[in-house]
Design an enzyme around this catalytic site. Structure first.
Site, PDB file in Angstrom:
ATOM      1  N   VAL A  20     -93.515  65.437 -19.204  1.00  0.00           N
ATOM      2  CA  VAL A  20     -93.186  66.596 -20.049  1.00  0.00           C
ATOM      3  C   VAL A  20     -94.486  67.362 -20.318  1.00  0.00           C
ATOM      4  CG1 VAL A  20     -92.237  67.347 -22.254  1.00  0.00           C
ATOM      5  CG2 VAL A  20     -91.243  65.380 -21.082  1.00  0.00           C
ATOM      6  N   HIS A  60     -92.699  61.305 -25.310  1.00  0.00           N
ATOM      7  CA  HIS A  60     -92.106  60.053 -25.787  1.00  0.00           C
ATOM      8  C   HIS A  60     -90.609  60.244 -26.088  1.00  0.00           C
ATOM      9  CE1 HIS A  60     -96.381  59.663 -27.338  1.00  0.00           C
ATOM     10  NE2 HIS A  60     -96.262  58.547 -26.628  1.00  0.00           N
ATOM     11  N   MET A  76     -97.414  53.936 -28.171  1.00  0.00           N
ATOM     12  CA  MET A  76     -98.506  53.712 -29.123  1.00  0.00           C
ATOM     13  C   MET A  76     -98.408  54.704 -30.284  1.00  0.00           C
ATOM     14  SD  MET A  76    -101.737  52.344 -27.004  1.00  0.00           S
ATOM     15  CE  MET A  76    -102.348  53.908 -26.410  1.00  0.00           C
ATOM     16  N   LYS A 125     -96.284  60.345 -16.526  1.00  0.00           N
ATOM     17  CA  LYS A 125     -97.610  60.807 -16.962  1.00  0.00           C
ATOM     18  C   LYS A 125     -98.630  59.693 -16.697  1.00  0.00           C
ATOM     19  CE  LYS A 125    -100.778  62.415 -19.958  1.00  0.00           C
ATOM     20  NZ  LYS A 125    -101.311  61.221 -20.511  1.00  0.00           N
TER      21      LYS A 125
HETATM   22  P1  AMP Z   1     -98.289  56.025 -24.994  1.00  0.00           P
HETATM   23  O1  AMP Z   1     -97.831  56.165 -26.396  1.00  0.00           O
HETATM   24  O2  AMP Z   1     -99.331  57.016 -24.594  1.00  0.00           O
HETATM   25  O3  AMP Z   1     -98.638  54.596 -24.631  1.00  0.00           O
HETATM   26  O4  AMP Z   1     -97.031  56.387 -24.080  1.00  0.00           O
HETATM   27  C1  AMP Z   1     -95.807  55.713 -24.209  1.00  0.00           C
HETATM   28  C2  AMP Z   1     -94.898  56.111 -23.079  1.00  0.00           C
HETATM   29  O5  AMP Z   1     -94.669  57.519 -23.112  1.00  0.00           O
HETATM   30  C3  AMP Z   1     -95.501  55.805 -21.696  1.00  0.00           C
HETATM   31  O6  AMP Z   1     -94.484  55.311 -20.840  1.00  0.00           O
HETATM   32  C4  AMP Z   1     -96.011  57.148 -21.259  1.00  0.00           C
HETATM   33  O7  AMP Z   1     -96.076  57.302 -19.861  1.00  0.00           O
HETATM   34  C5  AMP Z   1     -94.948  58.065 -21.847  1.00  0.00           C
HETATM   35  N1  AMP Z   1     -95.480  59.423 -21.955  1.00  0.00           N
HETATM   36  C6  AMP Z   1     -96.606  59.822 -22.585  1.00  0.00           C
HETATM   37  N2  AMP Z   1     -96.814  61.148 -22.411  1.00  0.00           N
HETATM   38  C7  AMP Z   1     -95.785  61.599 -21.641  1.00  0.00           C
HETATM   39  C8  AMP Z   1     -95.416  62.873 -21.105  1.00  0.00           C
HETATM   40  N3  AMP Z   1     -96.156  63.963 -21.321  1.00  0.00           N
HETATM   41  N4  AMP Z   1     -94.296  62.948 -20.355  1.00  0.00           N
HETATM   42  C9  AMP Z   1     -93.540  61.848 -20.116  1.00  0.00           C
HETATM   43  N5  AMP Z   1     -93.833  60.622 -20.600  1.00  0.00           N
HETATM   44  C10 AMP Z   1     -94.930  60.491 -21.343  1.00  0.00           C
END
Ligand code: AMP
Length: 281
Positions: free
Chosen positions: A176, A37, A30, A149
């Site tokens: 992370v 990410h 997102m 996460k």
């Molecule tokens: P989002 O933009 O929040 O929808 O996240 C996109 C992807 O990044 C998803 O698969 C999340 O699980 C991953 N993600 C977000 N934060 C972290 C993090 N701190 N460590 C690892 N993956 C992450």
């Protein structure tokens, strides 16, 4: 890196690569990107010929009183970060191209959505499953990368892939964290300086859960009490503290020798944060 707004155009661009038997790796996000990410994009880069990242703030996975409107958006910065990871295509679709007029083909998120964030955020996992399904149809990747996460989200997607027999491998990547343990999240940007310090309590509470479990305690209610006590030193409101089966995401009745996932959702001020830790019993 090519920035593409039209799913049709991306599909055309990928057609040749597919015909040449190239492996496509996909990272849905997102936006408002951080190291979490980027770790997914780097892994996709290592394991594939072509890497596609999408940025789409999916309105359908936010509840009516959630933060869709104020969700941080920073496309210019995101583009620069993805270029450095040598991403090939950045898909930034419009809402209309993901949800055409009259769209009704919502995806049932399956049994794992019954627990944890499922009941707390009605409709959230239906929105997630639907948008990921749409994006998989557009990108047709061999592999897609998700962060632990959002542990439950990754499980819901794995389940959807199995139920629909989709030809994509789901790869999960470790959480992370910042140097003080806070899991990276786009929502951390909402935190004031004071709240950012309090947010450390989230990971500290997970470590406390692990300590209590590994010291031999077996009663879930007792462990929850200890963790909630620790958490309430810092957070304004607890959404849940749960110990669940890592496969089904269903709460466990007692701690056994099997691994258990400790999952927390809480509010620091008005910001809702989630985190989890897999603990070997
Ligand atoms: P989002 O933009 O929040 O929808 O996240 C996109 C992807 O990044 C998803 O698969 C999340 O699980 C991953 N993600 C977000 N934060 C972290 C993090 N701190 N460590 C690892 N993956 C992450």
């Amino acid at each position: 890196m090519k920035i593409i707004r039209s799913p049709k155009r991306l599909n055309q661009a990928l057609f040749r690569a597919r015909c040449q038997g190239k492996r496509i790796g996909f990272v849905p996000t997102m936006g408002s990107l951080h190291e979490g990410h980027l770790s997914l994009a780097r892994r996709a880069r290592k394991e594939n010929d072509i890497v596609v990242v999408s940025i789409f703030v999916n309105p359908d996975q936010f509840g009516p009183r959630e933060d869709f409107k104020r969700y941080p958006r920073d496309l210019k910065r995101d583009e620069a970060l993805l270029k450095r990871v040598r991403v090939d295509y950045l898909l930034v679709p419009s809402s209309r191209s993901i949800y055409p007029k009259g769209f009704r083909e919502f995806i049932n998120p399956g049994p794992r959505a019954r627990y944890l964030c499922g009941p707390k955020r009605p409709g959230h996992f239906r929105g997630v499953a639907t948008v990921v399904n749409r994006l998989f149809t557009i990108v047709q990747p061999q592999a897609a990368y998700f962060g632990l996460k959002d542990y439950q989200q990754a499980k819901v997607i794995e389940d959807m892939v199995q139920r629909f027999a989709l030809p994509v491998r789901i790869k999960t990547c470790p959480i992370v964290r910042e140097s003080d343990g806070l899991a990276m999240s786009s929502r951390n940007r909402y935190l004031s300086k004071k709240e950012r310090i309090l947010a450390r309590g989230l990971y500290q509470s997970l470590l406390e859960a692990r300590r209590v479990i590994q010291s031999g305690h077996r009663s879930v209610s007792r462990i929850k009490r200890v963790v909630r006590g620790r958490l309430l030193n810092d957070v304004s409101k607890i959404d849940y503290v749960e110990m669940v089966d890592p496969e089904s995401c269903a709460p466990v009745k007692r701690i056994t020798k099997r691994p258990v996932l400790v999952a927390i959702a809480c509010f620091i001020g008005t910001t809702r944060l989630i985190d989890n830790l897999l603990v070997k019993g």
